[in-house]
Scaffold this motif. Structure first.
Motif, mmCIF file in Angstrom:
data_model
loop_
_atom_site.group_PDB
_atom_site.id
_atom_site.type_symbol
_atom_site.label_atom_id
_atom_site.label_comp_id
_atom_site.label_asym_id
_atom_site.label_seq_id
_atom_site.Cartn_x
_atom_site.Cartn_y
_atom_site.Cartn_z
ATOM 1 N N SER A 1 0.762 -1.086 0.019
ATOM 2 C CA SER A 1 -0.080 0.081 0.006
ATOM 3 C C SER A 1 0.910 1.344 -0.107
ATOM 4 O O SER A 1 0.632 2.325 -0.703
ATOM 5 C CB SER A 1 -0.701 -0.081 1.275
ATOM 6 O OG SER A 1 -1.417 1.151 1.360
ATOM 7 N N SER B 1 1.070 3.507 -3.103
ATOM 8 C CA SER B 1 -0.022 5.012 -3.148
ATOM 9 C C SER B 1 1.157 5.952 -2.959
ATOM 10 O O SER B 1 0.874 6.967 -4.040
ATOM 11 C CB SER B 1 -0.545 5.057 -1.658
ATOM 12 O OG SER B 1 0.148 4.912 -0.504
ATOM 13 N N LEU C 1 -4.208 15.094 -1.372
ATOM 14 C CA LEU C 1 -4.520 13.690 -1.034
ATOM 15 C C LEU C 1 -5.973 13.410 -1.358
ATOM 16 O O LEU C 1 -6.537 12.418 -1.915
ATOM 17 C CB LEU C 1 -4.002 12.993 0.060
ATOM 18 C CG LEU C 1 -2.697 13.067 0.540
ATOM 19 C CD1 LEU C 1 -2.242 12.570 1.797
ATOM 20 C CD2 LEU C 1 -1.845 12.254 -0.379
ATOM 21 N N TYR D 1 -5.573 13.976 -6.423
ATOM 22 C CA TYR D 1 -5.087 12.956 -7.029
ATOM 23 C C TYR D 1 -6.130 12.077 -7.757
ATOM 24 O O TYR D 1 -7.204 12.411 -7.576
ATOM 25 C CB TYR D 1 -4.597 11.762 -5.982
ATOM 26 C CG TYR D 1 -3.877 10.650 -6.447
ATOM 27 C CD1 TYR D 1 -2.650 10.870 -7.561
ATOM 28 C CD2 TYR D 1 -4.050 9.290 -5.987
ATOM 29 C CE1 TYR D 1 -2.057 9.693 -7.686
ATOM 30 C CE2 TYR D 1 -3.305 8.556 -6.474
ATOM 31 C CZ TYR D 1 -2.409 8.498 -7.286
ATOM 32 O OH TYR D 1 -1.596 7.375 -7.734
ATOM 33 N N GLN E 1 -7.337 9.322 -7.578
ATOM 34 C CA GLN E 1 -8.172 8.586 -6.381
ATOM 35 C C GLN E 1 -8.380 9.290 -5.151
ATOM 36 O O GLN E 1 -7.306 10.255 -5.019
ATOM 37 C CB GLN E 1 -7.648 7.151 -6.277
ATOM 38 C CG GLN E 1 -7.883 6.267 -7.196
ATOM 39 C CD GLN E 1 -7.111 4.831 -7.009
ATOM 40 O OE1 GLN E 1 -5.947 4.912 -6.846
ATOM 41 N NE2 GLN E 1 -8.061 3.876 -7.042
ATOM 42 N N VAL F 1 -7.213 9.697 -1.586
ATOM 43 C CA VAL F 1 -6.472 8.917 -0.551
ATOM 44 C C VAL F 1 -6.435 9.491 0.780
ATOM 45 O O VAL F 1 -6.582 10.491 1.249
ATOM 46 C CB VAL F 1 -4.775 9.355 -1.033
ATOM 47 C CG1 VAL F 1 -3.837 8.501 -0.178
ATOM 48 C CG2 VAL F 1 -4.679 8.978 -2.624
ATOM 49 N N HIS G 1 -5.278 9.324 4.590
ATOM 50 C CA HIS G 1 -3.823 8.921 5.055
ATOM 51 C C HIS G 1 -4.268 8.335 6.125
ATOM 52 O O HIS G 1 -3.289 7.042 6.249
ATOM 53 C CB HIS G 1 -3.104 10.306 5.534
ATOM 54 C CG HIS G 1 -1.892 10.005 5.794
ATOM 55 N ND1 HIS G 1 -1.436 9.669 7.242
ATOM 56 C CD2 HIS G 1 -0.454 10.415 5.349
ATOM 57 C CE1 HIS G 1 -0.174 9.802 7.161
ATOM 58 N NE2 HIS G 1 0.455 9.821 6.229
ATOM 59 N N PHE H 1 2.799 6.549 4.606
ATOM 60 C CA PHE H 1 1.770 6.104 4.193
ATOM 61 C C PHE H 1 1.337 4.571 4.369
ATOM 62 O O PHE H 1 0.636 4.040 3.587
ATOM 63 C CB PHE H 1 1.749 6.463 2.606
ATOM 64 C CG PHE H 1 1.415 7.881 2.435
ATOM 65 C CD1 PHE H 1 0.250 8.618 1.747
ATOM 66 C CD2 PHE H 1 2.471 8.767 2.570
ATOM 67 C CE1 PHE H 1 -0.006 9.768 1.400
ATOM 68 C CE2 PHE H 1 2.075 10.149 2.424
ATOM 69 C CZ PHE H 1 0.917 10.559 1.784
ATOM 70 N N ALA I 1 -2.291 4.318 4.681
ATOM 71 C CA ALA I 1 -3.179 4.838 3.676
ATOM 72 C C ALA I 1 -4.016 4.093 2.998
ATOM 73 O O ALA I 1 -3.875 2.689 2.604
ATOM 74 C CB ALA I 1 -2.380 5.739 2.526
ATOM 75 N N LEU J 1 -6.973 3.883 -0.449
ATOM 76 C CA LEU J 1 -7.322 4.613 -1.647
ATOM 77 C C LEU J 1 -8.955 4.212 -2.197
ATOM 78 O O LEU J 1 -8.943 2.967 -2.056
ATOM 79 C CB LEU J 1 -6.466 4.590 -2.916
ATOM 80 C CG LEU J 1 -5.061 5.096 -2.668
ATOM 81 C CD1 LEU J 1 -4.127 4.126 -1.566
ATOM 82 C CD2 LEU J 1 -4.317 5.224 -3.833
#
Length: 684
Positions: free
Chosen positions: A389, A393, A458, A462, A464, A466, A468, A489, A492, A494
């Protein structure tokens, strides 16, 4: 014979330029290869190969290559200050290190200097984080971009864009060309990273103030340009400008080549013929030879023996390559390289430890680049899934306020991530436990805005969404300029824009975890906002979100801040280490915003876009905030504790709190670097 003719033609080109008087300048350039001395002024990793191909970059990570015609050319009419028309044609090839994953691209460039102070990655070797967007750049570029950079609003990872003083294109289009006439044309798509030659034409018509960009896979120029945009280049150009090319690589890398180039001021550029340009060599052929004096049977036996030893050693030390590893992109380092960089993971190189493992300072042996190597422990709850991940990410995220991931390594049970080294460490070291260095309010406010900018990217910037899921002071790192960089991350998550996040296991750190997360198992952008609210309060107050040593009414920081707010004494909580040196308006806004972000109802919290607008002073906060019963962490904390089985209850000690033993499997979200525990009734 063909090679002799090519060399003769190159010699005549060089001779022609050498004979031009100093007081004059050429208005036409033509290279069907770049053989000869002083053909181009090269910087960075750019080089001219033996066959005459201009190689701007190889597949090394985070490098820049620039190649400009050595002398400046006059681009403006001295009498009226109007820019001249110009035309350029060039043939390019881009070979990605990983198939379908380009990084980052090249640009045809006209600049006021041939010595650009530029960065690699998304800056394409043209600009840097402070210069992009400045009118003083006097830069025109046509980018051939193979990485989608959301910081600059890129439309995709295979596009052509026109850039003026900035990496934010004023016009862009997916790569392709049109067949047929203007009225009856069909677009054919092309891929920049195909490894096949592509010819591009860049034309500027000064009378109409229009830039046309046309590309094709053949030497025949299509009638309809791919991209047309009206812009007057007169204010952009100075009298003398330098023309050439620039390219860069990032975490992902590509080799960028220019096979040939023609350019003319006030007229069409001479045509290029792909068939007459130098070609990239094909795959190297493997050759074998017999060893004289050794019989065939003995030779085969020796080879078999040596091969057996080789395979045994290779198997013993091999890094198992799985399918996902070929898709995630960022540079893979060898274990030996990282072991050497960290001096064998010595304790004296240790930067810090946490529940997920250790972080070491290192210096890469080949480049002398300082890095931070995160070594995930064997017994960590952050296993292979979180490791993937973090690579997948942050490896594709690009923002000035995120800690850049340089690469990774996996060797049997060892999982390692390699980051840019942040000289000034983590933010928590400047806030708690008697810090040696005190950050001024101006520095703290700048860090707050940096983290807000990163979270906005984020959540909204982006491709997608994201989340955190672990925003806290120890995950905010400070670079050499004390700029805030959000890192780590490993937790994180997504999901696509417009979709709902799925239920997952509960992760986070007490004090920063939104009250709805233990109840629903869902983390959302709103839960990141809650954590950011806790960060706001601790930066302003110099206190952790949970302070077990405090009086009962002051254990939860947001409740303490609310009580002072009701009493009209909220500024009493400002970190005393500031010695009263702070901007009262900014501090009050940060404290009120911290309360607002800490609302128990997720829908009542502001979005990160609203938070950024508050911090930038574009809008003001409400004069009156809601009641404390509707804000805070305690409700979710109590609900979480009441949900535990009696056999699993633990009591908060006088100094800290955590969950261990059988609770690890059920609630693997406590950062044990911050907390310890003892069982109820247990003597410590």
């Amino acid at each position: 014979m063909a090679n002799l003719n090519m060399l003769l033609q190159q010699f005549l080109h060089v001779l022609l330029f050498l004979l031009i008087p100093v007081s004059s300048q050429p208005n036409q350039l033509f290279y069907d290869g770049f053989l000869g001395s002083n053909i181009m002024s090269l910087r960075g990793v750019a080089e001219i190969e033996s066959n005459g191909i201009l190689k701007l970059t190889d597949d090394s990570s985070r490098v820049v290559g620039q190649a400009f015609y050595p002398t400046g050319l006059r681009f403006k009419n001295s009498s009226d200050g109007k820019a001249f028309s110009f035309s350029s044609s060039f043939a390019l090839i881009i070979f990605p290190e990983y198939e379908k994953l380009g990084g980052h691209g090249l640009a045809f460039t006209i600049a006021s200097s041939k010595n650009l102070k530029a960065l690699p990655s998304q800056y394409l070797g043209l600009l840097n984080s402070t210069s992009t967007g400045n009118s003083s750049n006097h830069l025109f570029a046509v980018e051939f971009d193979t990485a989608q950079d959301f910081e600059f609003g890129d439309i995709d990872d295979n596009h052509v864009g026109i850039d003026i003083n900035s990496l934010v294109s004023i016009a862009s289009a997916p790569v392709g060309y049109y067949t047929g006439g203007d009225d009856n044309s069909t677009k054919q798509n092309l891929t920049l990273t195909s490894g096949e030659p592509i010819i591009a034409w860049v034309d500027y018509d000064a009378s109409q103030s229009i830039v046309n960009v046309t590309i094709s896979e053949s030497s025949t120029k299509p009638k309809r340009p791919l991209l047309s945009h009206h812009v007057d280049l007169s204010p952009i150009f100075e009298d003398l400008m330098f023309v050439g090319f620039s390219a860069s690589t990032g975490l992902l890398a590509s080799s960028h080549y220019i096979l040939g180039w023609s350019f003319k001021i006030n007229g069409p550029a001479p045509p290029l013929e792909l068939s007459s340009l130098p070609q990239l060599p094909g795959p190297k052929k493997k050759h074998t030879s017999l060893i004289t004096g050794v019989s065939i049977s003995g030779f085969l036996a020796l080879c078999g023996f040596l091969f057996g030893i080789y395979m045994y050693r290779r198997y013993k030390n091999a890094d198992v390559i799985e399918a996902w590893e070929l898709e995630i992109g960022p540079h893979r380092y060898s274990y030996q390289e990282l072991k050497k960089a960290t001096k064998g993971f010595k304790d004296k190189e240790l930067l810090g430890q946490g529940g997920f493992g250790s972080v070491y300072k290192g210096t890469l042996p080949n480049s002398n680049t300082q890095v931070a190597v995160k070594r995930i422990s064997h017994d960590s709850k952050q296993g292979l899934r979180e490791f993937v991940s973090e690579i997948a990410s942050i490896g594709r995220l690009r923002h000035r306020n995120l800690v850049p991931l340089l690469g990774w390594c996996r060797r049997r049970g060892d999982l390692l991530l390699v980051y840019d080294f942040m000289e000034n460490g983590s933010l928590d070291k400047y806030l708690f436990d008697g810090p040696k260095t005190i950050l001024s309010w101006e520095q703290r406010f700048k860090v707050i805005k940096d983290v807000a900018s990163a979270l906005l990217y984020l959540h909204e910037g982006y491709e997608q969404v994201v989340i955190h899921r672990d925003v806290k002071a120890s995950n905010v790192l400070l670079d050499g300029g004390l700029n805030g960089r959000l890192g780590d991350f490993g937790l994180a998550r997504l999901y696509e824009h417009g979709a709902n996040p799925s239920t997952t296991r509960v992760v986070g750190t007490f004090g920063y975890m939104a009250p709805e997360v233990p109840r629903t198992g869902k983390s959302t952008p709103n839960s990141d906002v809650f954590a950011f609210g806790a960060l706001l309060l601790e930066v302003a107050c110099g206190l952790r979100p949970l302070e077990p040593k405090a009086l009962p009414e002051d254990v939860v920081l947001v409740d303490c801040v609310w009580n002072k707010y009701k009493q009209g004494r909220i500024l009493d909580l400002v970190d005393p280490k500031l010695n009263g040196a702070f901007n009262e308006r900014e501090v009050l806004m940060v404290l009120k915003l911290g309360i607002l972000c800490s609302n128990a109802a997720p829908a009542a919290r502001p979005s990160m876009r609203q938070v950024v607008r508050f911090l930038d002073g574009e809008v003001g906060l409400p004069d009156e905030l809601r009641k404390p019963e509707e804000v805070g962490y305690q409700e979710g904390f109590d609900e979480f504790m009441n949900s535990l089985e009696p056999s699993s209850f633990y009591q908060m000690s006088t100094s800290s709190y955590a969950i261990k033993t059988d609770m690890d499997a059920r609630f693997p979200f406590i950062d044990t670097s911050l907390y310890t525990l003892h069982a109820r009734g247990e003597t410590r």
